[in-house]
Design a protein around this motif. Structure first.
Motif, PDB file in Angstrom:
ATOM      1  N   GLY A 119       0.791  -1.224   0.000  1.00 19.83           N
ATOM      2  CA  GLY A 119       0.000   0.000   0.000  1.00 19.83           C
ATOM      3  C   GLY A 119       0.823   1.272   0.000  1.00 19.83           C
ATOM      4  N   TRP A 120       2.137   1.130   0.073  1.00 18.44           N
ATOM      5  CA  TRP A 120       3.004   2.301   0.186  1.00 18.44           C
ATOM      6  C   TRP A 120       3.687   2.617  -1.134  1.00 18.44           C
ATOM      7  CZ3 TRP A 120       4.413   5.659   4.206  1.00 18.44           C
ATOM      8  CH2 TRP A 120       3.716   5.449   5.404  1.00 18.44           C
ATOM      9  N   SER A 121       3.934   3.906  -1.344  1.00 16.38           N
ATOM     10  CA  SER A 121       4.717   4.350  -2.497  1.00 16.38           C
ATOM     11  C   SER A 121       5.843   5.246  -1.990  1.00 16.38           C
ATOM     12  CB  SER A 121       3.842   5.120  -3.488  1.00 16.38           C
ATOM     13  OG  SER A 121       3.308   6.290  -2.872  1.00 16.38           O
ATOM     14  N   VAL A 122       6.841   5.447  -2.827  1.00 11.22           N
ATOM     15  CA  VAL A 122       7.989   6.285  -2.472  1.00 11.22           C
ATOM     16  C   VAL A 122       8.163   7.327  -3.560  1.00 11.22           C
ATOM     17  CG1 VAL A 122      10.444   6.363  -1.928  1.00 11.22           C
ATOM     18  CG2 VAL A 122       9.092   4.347  -1.280  1.00 11.22           C
ATOM     19  N   ARG A 123       8.105   8.592  -3.167  1.00 11.00           N
ATOM     20  CA  ARG A 123       8.338   9.692  -4.111  1.00 11.00           C
ATOM     21  C   ARG A 123       9.754  10.207  -3.920  1.00 11.00           C
ATOM     22  NH1 ARG A 123       7.298  15.209  -3.725  1.00 11.00           N
ATOM     23  NH2 ARG A 123       5.912  14.934  -1.937  1.00 11.00           N
ATOM     24  N   ILE A 124      10.513  10.226  -5.013  1.00 15.88           N
ATOM     25  CA  ILE A 124      11.934  10.570  -4.961  1.00 15.88           C
ATOM     26  C   ILE A 124      12.163  11.852  -5.750  1.00 15.88           C
ATOM     27  CG2 ILE A 124      14.271   9.786  -5.522  1.00 15.88           C
ATOM     28  CD1 ILE A 124      13.186   6.907  -5.372  1.00 15.88           C
ATOM     29  N   GLN A 125      12.900  12.785  -5.156  1.00 14.48           N
ATOM     30  CA  GLN A 125      13.190  14.029  -5.858  1.00 14.48           C
ATOM     31  C   GLN A 125      14.630  14.458  -5.633  1.00 14.48           C
ATOM     32  OE1 GLN A 125      10.322  16.597  -3.669  1.00 14.48           O
ATOM     33  NE2 GLN A 125      12.079  17.928  -3.248  1.00 14.48           N
ATOM     34  N   GLU A 126      15.171  15.194  -6.576  1.00 15.61           N
ATOM     35  CA  GLU A 126      16.538  15.702  -6.473  1.00 15.61           C
ATOM     36  C   GLU A 126      16.560  16.934  -5.578  1.00 15.61           C
ATOM     37  OE1 GLU A 126      20.288  16.995  -9.369  1.00 15.61           O
ATOM     38  OE2 GLU A 126      18.263  16.692 -10.209  1.00 15.61           O
ATOM     39  N   ILE A 127      17.585  17.040  -4.744  1.00 19.59           N
ATOM     40  CA  ILE A 127      17.766  18.196  -3.873  1.00 19.59           C
ATOM     41  C   ILE A 127      18.560  19.258  -4.619  1.00 19.59           C
ATOM     42  CG2 ILE A 127      18.718  19.002  -1.684  1.00 19.59           C
ATOM     43  CD1 ILE A 127      16.378  17.068  -1.427  1.00 19.59           C
ATOM     44  N   GLN A 128      18.078  20.489  -4.562  1.00 15.80           N
ATOM     45  CA  GLN A 128      18.769  21.587  -5.222  1.00 15.80           C
ATOM     46  C   GLN A 128      19.791  22.220  -4.278  1.00 15.80           C
ATOM     47  OE1 GLN A 128      18.217  22.000  -8.502  1.00 15.80           O
ATOM     48  NE2 GLN A 128      16.828  20.253  -8.228  1.00 15.80           N
ATOM     49  N   PHE A 129      20.943  22.585  -4.817  1.00 14.94           N
ATOM     50  CA  PHE A 129      22.013  23.145  -3.988  1.00 14.94           C
ATOM     51  C   PHE A 129      21.606  24.452  -3.320  1.00 14.94           C
ATOM     52  CE2 PHE A 129      25.599  20.941  -6.558  1.00 14.94           C
ATOM     53  CZ  PHE A 129      25.365  19.778  -5.848  1.00 14.94           C
ATOM     54  N   ASN A 130      20.701  25.210  -3.941  1.00 12.40           N
ATOM     55  CA  ASN A 130      20.315  26.485  -3.348  1.00 12.40           C
ATOM     56  C   ASN A 130      19.240  26.329  -2.273  1.00 12.40           C
ATOM     57  OD1 ASN A 130      18.229  25.793  -5.038  1.00 12.40           O
ATOM     58  ND2 ASN A 130      18.023  27.808  -5.981  1.00 12.40           N
ATOM     59  N   ASP A 131      18.856  25.085  -1.988  1.00 13.41           N
ATOM     60  CA  ASP A 131      17.880  24.822  -0.924  1.00 13.41           C
ATOM     61  C   ASP A 131      18.155  23.430  -0.360  1.00 13.41           C
ATOM     62  OD1 ASP A 131      15.740  25.324   0.783  1.00 13.41           O
ATOM     63  OD2 ASP A 131      14.224  24.658  -0.658  1.00 13.41           O
ATOM     64  N   LEU A 132      19.375  23.238   0.138  1.00 10.28           N
ATOM     65  CA  LEU A 132      19.837  21.903   0.516  1.00 10.28           C
ATOM     66  C   LEU A 132      18.958  21.230   1.558  1.00 10.28           C
ATOM     67  CD1 LEU A 132      23.726  22.329   0.659  1.00 10.28           C
ATOM     68  CD2 LEU A 132      22.451  20.737  -0.784  1.00 10.28           C
ATOM     69  N   TYR A 133      18.547  21.971   2.576  1.00  7.91           N
ATOM     70  CA  TYR A 133      17.847  21.366   3.706  1.00  7.91           C
ATOM     71  C   TYR A 133      16.426  21.909   3.890  1.00  7.91           C
ATOM     72  CZ  TYR A 133      22.789  20.540   4.434  1.00  7.91           C
ATOM     73  OH  TYR A 133      24.103  20.214   4.238  1.00  7.91           O
ATOM     74  N   GLY A 134      16.044  22.834   3.023  1.00  3.54           N
ATOM     75  CA  GLY A 134      14.703  23.413   3.129  1.00  3.54           C
ATOM     76  C   GLY A 134      13.589  22.391   3.064  1.00  3.54           C
ATOM     77  N   PRO A 135      13.612  21.449   2.107  1.00  4.19           N
ATOM     78  CA  PRO A 135      12.514  20.470   2.045  1.00  4.19           C
ATOM     79  C   PRO A 135      12.358  19.650   3.319  1.00  4.19           C
ATOM     80  CG  PRO A 135      13.739  20.477  -0.011  1.00  4.19           C
ATOM     81  CD  PRO A 135      14.511  21.339   0.936  1.00  4.19           C
ATOM     82  N   LEU A 136      13.478  19.316   3.982  1.00  2.00           N
ATOM     83  CA  LEU A 136      13.376  18.590   5.250  1.00  2.00           C
ATOM     84  C   LEU A 136      12.791  19.487   6.335  1.00  2.00           C
ATOM     85  CD1 LEU A 136      16.653  16.475   5.602  1.00  2.00           C
ATOM     86  CD2 LEU A 136      14.319  15.617   5.369  1.00  2.00           C
ATOM     87  N   HIS A 137      13.259  20.711   6.413  1.00  2.00           N
ATOM     88  CA  HIS A 137      12.755  21.639   7.436  1.00  2.00           C
ATOM     89  C   HIS A 137      11.264  21.921   7.247  1.00  2.00           C
ATOM     90  CE1 HIS A 137      16.369  22.528   9.631  1.00  2.00           C
ATOM     91  NE2 HIS A 137      17.024  22.962   8.577  1.00  2.00           N
TER      92      HIS A 137
END
Length: 299
Positions: A119-137
């Motif tokens: 039932g699970w899926s995994v969405r994978i995306q590339e991290i941009q250097f100008n926002d290295l940790y923003g998506p995690l935060h």
């Protein structure tokens, strides 16, 4: 000592009242008294001083409480996480990467995870250097594989998964481009491109050293905000960049050369997570990544 008996002891140590302890745990005061007496007989030490008006912890009781309490909390947290995984029949893990070999590892782990949890899926995306940790935060990602070391408040480092030999990406017409290897001392002979932005100094100094090991200054080249600017700047002769040697398999192009370093540390890629409690299936996914990486010999 059973987990329930530990819970009774810790609750009484908190309430210091048999009646309130019984009420809080939905049992009788005599049950509380019986369990405590059984614990004291088994341990051969008095845990509480009791009078008709007060209940106090003895010194051995205080020490037992102080040692049991954090362990008890960890047990409950582990049970809660496992129960949450069991209750969650479907969902999506959102993960990021900063190198193509990291993406390949994530894709393999995602396929394994879907086989175990259909039932699970995994969405994978590339991290941009100008926002290295923003998506995690911002909570947009639940983990990412990225270059270590990381010095970022609110984030926690997980296991190192990949250790890559480093290389110097140079203009193809640079005198060092035909060498078999380069040294960290050679960085004094070419401007080094740098990541744009305000990042912790220890992290920047590791990836973009200001001096060679012998203290010679390393010239600074232009800064960049994304990976795709690097080969363009290098090919145009504006400087060089320290990269993973494997990048040549993915991004070789006219005008640039890749020369491996014969000294210096590896470029390590590891799991980065929010410091808060992980979302369901994240610990299992991290363990799956570790297992697959170890099966590859860290490559």
């Amino acid at each position: 000592m059973e987990l329930r008996d530990i819970e009774i002891f810790l609750t009484l140590a908190d309430e210091l009242h048999f009646g309130r302890t019984a009420e809080r745990l939905h049992i009788t005061p005599s049950r509380v008294s019986h369990v405590i007496k059984k614990q004291e007989r088994r341990l051969g030490v008095q845990l509480f001083e009791r009078t008709s008006r007060t209940v106090r912890l003895t010194p051995p009781g205080q020490r037992l409480r102080d040692e049991l309490l954090p362990a008890h909390r960890r047990i409950l947290q582990a049970l809660d996480r496992t129960a949450a995984e069991g209750r969650t029949e479907a969902g999506e893990l959102r993960v990021g990467y900063s190198g193509p070999w990291c993406a390949e590892l994530l894709l393999r782990a995602a396929q394994e995870l879907r086989g175990r949890h259909p039932g699970w899926s995994v969405r994978i995306q590339e991290i941009q250097f100008n926002d290295l940790y923003g998506p995690l935060h911002r909570g947009e990602l639940q983990l990412q594989i990225t270059e270590f070391p990381v010095f970022e408040p609110g984030l926690a480092a997980g296991p190192v998964l990949l250790q890559e030999r480093r290389a110097l990406m140079l203009p193809a017409d640079h005198p060092m481009a035909d060498a078999d290897t380069v040294s960290l001392e050679d960085l004094a002979e070419v401007p080094l491109l740098r990541l744009q932005g305000d990042h912790p100094k220890p992290q920047m100094d590791f990836h973009f050293p200001p001096t060679t090991p012998m203290g010679r200054p390393i010239p600074r080249g232009p800064s960049y905000t994304s990976w795709y600017e690097i080969p363009v700047l290098v090919a145009a002769g504006f400087g060089a960049s320290i990269v993973a040697a494997r990048i040549a398999d993915y991004h070789a192009r006219p005008g640039v050369a890749f020369v491996p370093f014969r000294d210096g540390p590896t470029l390590d890629y590891g799991v980065l997570l929010p410091a808060a409690a992980p979302a369901p299936l994240v610990p299992a996914f991290v363990e799956l990544l570790r297992s697959l990486a170890e099966g590859d010999g860290g490559r």
